[in-house]
Motif scaffolding. Structure first.
Motif, short mmCIF file in Angstrom:
data_model
loop_
_atom_site.label_atom_id
_atom_site.label_comp_id
_atom_site.label_asym_id
_atom_site.label_seq_id
_atom_site.Cartn_x
_atom_site.Cartn_y
_atom_site.Cartn_z
N LYS A 74 -15.46 27.20 23.40
CA LYS A 74 -14.63 26.40 22.12
C LYS A 74 -13.85 28.18 21.68
O LYS A 74 -14.74 28.93 21.30
CB LYS A 74 -15.71 26.29 20.94
N LEU A 75 -12.45 27.79 21.67
CA LEU A 75 -11.78 28.87 20.90
C LEU A 75 -11.95 28.72 19.41
O LEU A 75 -11.88 27.54 18.85
CB LEU A 75 -10.24 28.30 21.07
N VAL A 76 -12.25 29.85 18.76
CA VAL A 76 -12.39 29.61 17.30
C VAL A 76 -11.15 30.07 16.56
O VAL A 76 -10.74 31.27 16.68
CB VAL A 76 -13.54 30.78 16.75
N LEU A 77 -10.67 29.01 15.74
CA LEU A 77 -9.21 29.29 15.33
C LEU A 77 -9.34 29.25 13.61
O LEU A 77 -9.73 28.41 13.03
CB LEU A 77 -8.33 27.89 15.75
N ASN A 112 -10.13 33.67 17.89
CA ASN A 112 -11.18 34.45 18.27
C ASN A 112 -11.08 35.71 17.27
O ASN A 112 -10.71 35.47 16.08
CB ASN A 112 -11.43 34.63 19.59
N GLU A 113 -11.02 36.65 18.09
CA GLU A 113 -10.92 38.14 17.17
C GLU A 113 -9.32 38.53 17.23
O GLU A 113 -9.01 39.48 16.59
CB GLU A 113 -11.62 39.11 17.90
N LEU A 132 -2.20 30.07 22.19
CA LEU A 132 -2.13 29.72 23.47
C LEU A 132 -2.68 30.60 24.45
O LEU A 132 -3.31 30.24 25.55
CB LEU A 132 -0.73 29.01 23.95
N GLU A 133 -2.17 31.83 24.30
CA GLU A 133 -2.67 32.89 25.31
C GLU A 133 -4.08 33.05 25.41
O GLU A 133 -4.77 33.21 26.16
CB GLU A 133 -1.97 34.13 24.89
N GLU A 134 -4.63 33.05 24.03
CA GLU A 134 -6.20 33.34 23.62
C GLU A 134 -6.92 32.23 24.38
O GLU A 134 -8.02 32.35 24.73
CB GLU A 134 -6.54 33.65 22.35
N TYR A 161 -8.80 40.37 23.95
CA TYR A 161 -7.27 40.77 23.95
C TYR A 161 -6.93 42.43 23.61
O TYR A 161 -6.15 43.17 24.30
CB TYR A 161 -6.50 40.16 23.05
N ASN A 162 -8.03 43.00 22.74
CA ASN A 162 -7.62 44.53 22.51
C ASN A 162 -8.56 45.15 23.40
O ASN A 162 -8.44 46.59 23.35
CB ASN A 162 -8.06 44.70 21.12
N GLY A 163 -9.28 44.60 24.19
CA GLY A 163 -10.27 45.53 25.27
C GLY A 163 -11.00 46.75 24.78
O GLY A 163 -11.06 47.68 25.08
N THR A 164 -11.93 46.29 23.66
CA THR A 164 -12.62 47.34 23.16
C THR A 164 -13.69 47.91 24.12
O THR A 164 -14.28 47.28 24.67
CB THR A 164 -13.50 46.76 21.89
#
Length: 337
Positions: A14-17, A46-47, A57-59, A326-329
């Motif tokens: 599930k994508l959390v929006l 998500n984050e 859409l990308e996420e 997406y930010n690759g922590t």
């Protein structure tokens, strides 16, 4: 009972929006939102902070999402935004992309109609704690039937403060399809107000709450009174963190990993990094699928980096573990020399 939305969530699908950080009609002492989410107008997938529809859409593609969970704040206080994102996701992924929404207000028939037309499948109501036990004959009972009439699956999702048999009555009457009970938790956003109400962290837990003044925990009471009902699902804080979140990371990792990245049991990615000039890799005849050239370094299979340093082919590097978000922590860096 686990609903379709919960089944997807349990798989990490599930994508959390997060559509809206304000909740003007409620002020719950147990609201878990922190400073970066409470009373803000920023949308998050998500984050990821959302600046455009493409970000959402990308996420969703990044995690190979099966569906989306729409939350806030109060999504019904920003209906234009909420319905637009629902339609966006349904148009992109099709009718089988399951969507559910959390709400702390009833909203009325017009909102139910708009949400249904936008593609919402399931709506989960969270009535005010102070009204539990007295919901029959109120707008909270009426909205369950209204939502169903407008094509939505009505349900409850409540914090596990205490057991309440009225929710079982709604299930037996057919007004609601299921009731999710989330283990009562403390967070950075609600810690002070929770303590003022007499709640403390359970010993040995990072977020789960103990009973007030030495009473049995809310979890024990709820499981005794409500847990045996086939349409009640108790979601623990451990499951949310250890299962749902980790599985979502693994879905992302499988989607974004390169041929030489290794996926850990926690859903992180591991690879090697070195400042060695890329020409050195060419001279050594390293296959291109084992490394990639960045602007100021080379990323390579971690095990190959170790071998090359041990054999004296290159001087040094590091093994990097990072989230596939997406930010690759970066979680950890381990020098190799």
């Amino acid at each position: 009972m686990i609903s379709e939305g919960c089944e997807q969530c349990a798989k990490g699908g599930k994508l959390v929006l997060f559509v809206y950080g304000y909740c003007d009609q409620r002020d719950c002492f147990y609201c878990p939102l922190g400073e970066n989410r409470k009373n803000v107008d920023q949308v998050y997938a998500n984050e990821r902070p959302v600046e455009s529809d493409e970000d959402v859409l990308e996420e969703a593609h990044r995690m190979d999402a099966l569906g989306a969970s729409v939350t806030g704040g109060e999504p019904q206080e920003s209906m234009g935004r909420t319905t637009r994102y629902l339609s966006l996701l349904k148009d992109e992924f099709g009718e089988d992309f399951h969507t559910h929404l959390y709400t702390g207000i009833t909203g009325g028939r017009e909102n139910m109609r708009r949400l249904s037309e936008a593609g919402l499948d399931e709506i989960r109501f969270h009535p005010p704690y102070e009204q539990w036990g007295d919901l029959h004959g109120t707008e909270w009972e009426e909205i369950l039937y209204t939502a169903r009439e407008e094509g939505l699956t009505p349900a409850f999702e409540i914090p596990g403060i205490r057991a309440e048999t009225e929710f079982l009555e709604f299930l037996d009457e057919g007004a609601a399809d299921f009731c999710n009970v989330n283990e009562f938790e403390m967070s950075q956003g609600n810690y002070r107000r929770m303590q003022e109400q007499g709640f403390e962290l359970r010993e040995g837990h990072m977020s789960a709450v103990e009973g007030v003044d030495g009473e049995r925990s809310s979890r024990e009471n709820i499981l005794d009174v409500m847990g045996s009902h086939e349409k009640v699902y108790f979601c623990t804080s451990v499951f949310k963190d250890a299962a749902q979140h980790r599985r979502r990371l693994k879905r992302m990792a499988r989607t974004v990993r390169r041929s030489f990245d290794e996926i850990t049991d926690d859903g992180t990615l591991v690879y090697g990094k070195t400042r060695t000039p890329p020409e050195r890799f060419e001279d050594l005849g390293v296959p291109k699928e084992y490394y990639t050239v960045k602007s100021d370094h080379v990323e390579v299979a971690w095990w190959l980096l170790e071998e090359m340093v041990a054999d004296g082919d290159i001087d040094a590097g590091e093994i990097v573990e990072q989230y596939p978000t997406y930010n690759g922590t970066v979680v950890e860096r381990t020098p190799v020399a």
